[in-house]
Design an enzyme around this catalytic site. Sequence first.
Site, PDB file in Angstrom:
ATOM      1  N   LYS A 148      -4.957   3.731 -12.421  1.00  0.00           N
ATOM      2  CA  LYS A 148      -5.138   2.282 -12.467  1.00  0.00           C
ATOM      3  C   LYS A 148      -6.233   1.919 -13.474  1.00  0.00           C
ATOM      4  CE  LYS A 148      -4.090   1.441  -7.546  1.00  0.00           C
ATOM      5  NZ  LYS A 148      -2.979   0.480  -7.685  1.00  0.00           N
ATOM      6  N   ARG A 196       5.035   3.986  -0.746  1.00  0.00           N
ATOM      7  CA  ARG A 196       6.395   4.154  -0.240  1.00  0.00           C
ATOM      8  C   ARG A 196       6.722   5.626   0.014  1.00  0.00           C
ATOM      9  NH1 ARG A 196       8.295   1.195  -5.557  1.00  0.00           N
ATOM     10  NH2 ARG A 196       6.207   0.379  -5.122  1.00  0.00           N
TER      11      ARG A 196
END
Length: 498
Positions: free
Chosen positions: A276, A350
């Site tokens: 990130k 996920r």
Amino acid sequence: MKIDLSFAKPSKVACDLAVFVVGETGAYPNSIELVGDADLIAKAADIADFSATKGGSFSFIAPSASPFGKVLIIAPGRADPEKGPAKAASNIWLNAGGKVCAKIGSSEKVHIFTDVDTDGSDAENVAQFAFGLILRAYDFDEYKTITKKDGADKLRKVKILASNYLAVKKEFNSRQAIADGVCLARRLVNEPANTLGPVEFANEAKALEELGIKTEILTEKQMSKLGMNALLGVSLGSERPPRMAIMTWNGGKKGDDPIAFVGKGVVFDTGGISLKPGGGMEDMKGDMGGAAAVIGVMKALAGRKAKANVIGILGLVENMPDGKAQRPGDIVTSMSGQTIEIINTDAEGRLVLCDALFYCNERFKPKFMINLATLTGAVLVALGQQHAGLFSNNDELSEQITQSGLTTRERVWRLPIDKEYDKMIDSRFADMKNTGGRFAGSITAAQFLHRFVGDTPWAHLDVAGTAMNSPKTDISNTWASGFGVRLLNDLVETHYET
């Protein structure tokens, strides 16, 4: 703010701050006569443009003959039945309690007079008032030393006075348990990642055994044996081992299928190899907001002895870049046997949830599963911080969640699941890939999870915009909101208790 809350009949006892709650008709509590100057009250109300029906408040220094130091007059206002379910009307009392807490200031002894007629106020409303006060009192200043506010550690003794105080206290007891769950969720989201890793989070779940919850902790070795390679792949770059916490509350009928809540618990998310940007990365300590909500609601349900069988599962990992970390292009085999091509290691939540959901479904055969996760930044683009994203394969469950969201003001907005979106996560090399690209990011994440729940009724709540860095409200004044605890508790209480 530390609050010592108690309940009693109205009495003439000296205090630093006396609060009088005014009914929507403009009726003052009978105890207002203790202030001693009706003209002063009327003049102060006129100057403040005070309206009982619209809500509002005003304050003044008490006359010298009064046993009070300062007086605060507050009106919750009149509920608009068109703005939500009937139960939601009590939210105006909830918010009023929060507003009073915000005005306590340095007062150490506070008396709140709530009787707005001869029989006292509605016990449920006053209990909601107390609930809001406790929620607003929560603060996270454990790590402040020289910058801590003066008097922050002083205990405020707050007494709610009502003719029917025993009924109020009874109504409040269950709300105290819910408040404890909300504050636990807030504390965990606020906690820095250097003190809250997967092992420490699992220990928080283990501590709930004192409330009657049975907790199992799966280690890395045990999860590997079960084939949870999707979840384990996320943790490969971290020195801190992953954990899965399985909490069981058996408060319902023996033999009844449980309901299940599953939470994403990425205690810190760097994005892994798909690193990130540095700006704002510190907020990724809150990437376990879904797991925090699950442990919070389990504490609430156990604390109020909910008559339901409930499973809570936390997938706990840390996503770090390292020589051992998984790479874009890697293919992993999930517990379900389905293979996943890793396109972006920052689409990691996920991967944690797919194994946790499959495990929950296979082992417990629940009536339904709801997972919560700070899953996508895309949900903030779509819904901002006012609603969580709701995705579901079941209309009835979806409607129940929506109504509980309206009741608690932890609102959700349903977004689609559709085969057309499902095609976006098909992979050239595996059964699926873990991201569908730039468009419909929240939807494709939900489509991914949908592949692991079978025919079981299921809902996914994307709480990335509501669980952390949340807007301040009358009942929440910290970075973490505890979003989801009150919503899920209401869902269980309204529809699934025996």
